[in-house]
Design a protein around this motif. Structure first.
Motif, PDB file in Angstrom:
ATOM      1  N   THR A 109      31.235  25.235  26.271  1.00  0.00           N
ATOM      2  CA  THR A 109      30.723  25.685  27.573  1.00  0.00           C
ATOM      3  C   THR A 109      29.890  24.593  28.248  1.00  0.00           C
ATOM      4  O   THR A 109      29.496  23.633  27.616  1.00  0.00           O
ATOM      5  N   ARG A 127      29.845  33.438  33.871  1.00  0.00           N
ATOM      6  CA  ARG A 127      28.901  32.468  34.446  1.00  0.00           C
ATOM      7  C   ARG A 127      29.639  31.247  34.963  1.00  0.00           C
ATOM      8  O   ARG A 127      29.329  30.722  36.027  1.00  0.00           O
ATOM      9  N   GLN A 128      30.617  30.775  34.189  1.00  0.00           N
ATOM     10  CA  GLN A 128      31.385  29.594  34.603  1.00  0.00           C
ATOM     11  C   GLN A 128      32.116  29.845  35.918  1.00  0.00           C
ATOM     12  O   GLN A 128      32.229  28.967  36.761  1.00  0.00           O
ATOM     13  N   HIS A 129      32.620  31.068  36.081  1.00  0.00           N
ATOM     14  CA  HIS A 129      33.346  31.421  37.305  1.00  0.00           C
ATOM     15  C   HIS A 129      32.410  31.730  38.470  1.00  0.00           C
ATOM     16  O   HIS A 129      32.851  31.926  39.592  1.00  0.00           O
ATOM     17  N   SER A 184      41.025  33.854  30.702  1.00  0.00           N
ATOM     18  CA  SER A 184      40.391  32.573  30.378  1.00  0.00           C
ATOM     19  C   SER A 184      39.722  32.578  29.009  1.00  0.00           C
ATOM     20  O   SER A 184      39.230  31.557  28.554  1.00  0.00           O
ATOM     21  N   ARG A 229      32.167  33.008  30.282  1.00  0.00           N
ATOM     22  CA  ARG A 229      33.207  32.706  31.285  1.00  0.00           C
ATOM     23  C   ARG A 229      32.805  33.241  32.668  1.00  0.00           C
ATOM     24  O   ARG A 229      33.076  32.617  33.687  1.00  0.00           O
TER      25      ARG A 229
END
Length: 210
Positions: free
Chosen positions: A210, A168-170, A151, A166
């Motif tokens: 983000t 954190r996003q996941h 990603s 990424r």
């Protein structure tokens, strides 16, 4: 990861002009991993170092054996992000440790990383921040690292920061282990002027997306 003795750790070492440091870092990794009884392999990804790093790595492979030293060289400098992708593709462990070969990260901290990883599975609440976004001394589950790498769009040093964003996003759990950071033992920092410009523009891009 409660019983980390049944796990295997693939340690990715991207190298460029590290012929003096490589034997030391490999010896230290082996010492601390063997003392703790961990199953491990060291994957050396040399990007065409002109100083003979690969030849040193080949000698280390003879000394430690091909099951411990895995050589996966590339012809030229292709960036840190692609080095990790290259390393993951050859990793046989279920956990991956990424670190610098220049001795700025001491292998004695690896067992702390591993026990911290075991604790992460039981801790739900973690402080949301990670103070060292650019640090390249990390422990990942291999499947998590692969998802993060897939990603990420950055190359070079911004890649480390994007990995945390990424993660954190996941919704992955992130923990920190305090370590002492040592300035490079031999050689100069690889963050050259051109890389700093990319680093700054990469940061702007990350904050914008983000």
């Amino acid at each position: 990861m409660e019983d980390s003795k049944s796990d295997k750790f693939s340690i990715l070492l991207p190298t460029y002009n590290e012929k003096e440091n490589l034997p030391i870092i490999v010896w230290l990794i082996s010492k601390y991993m063997d003392e703790c009884g961990y199953d491990f392999e060291i994957i050396i990804i040399d990007d065409g170092s002109p100083d003979g790093t690969l030849e040193v790595a080949q000698q280390l492979e003879k000394i430690y054996g091909k099951d411990k030293i895995v050589l996966r060289p590339r012809e030229k400098k292709l960036g840190l992000g692609t080095a990790y992708v290259h390393g993951i593709n050859h990793a046989s462990g279920n956990f991956v440790i990424i670190m610098d070969a220049d001795l700025s990260h001491h292998p004695k901290f690896i067992p702390e990383f591993i026990s911290r990883g075991a604790n992460l599975l039981t801790q739900i609440l973690l402080r949301p921040g990670v103070s060292d976004l650019t640090g390249s001394f990390r422990l990942y589950k291999k499947d998590v690292l692969r998802k993060l790498v897939d990603s990420c769009i950055s190359k070079g040093y911004v890649f480390q920061m994007e990995m945390i964003v990424r993660a954190r996003q996941h919704g992955y759990s992130i923990g920190e282990v305090p370590i002492s950071f040592v300035d490079r033992v031999y050689g100069e920092s690889k963050l050259g002027g051109n890389e700093i410009v990319h680093f700054a523009s990469g940061l702007l891009y990350l904050f914008a997306t983000t």
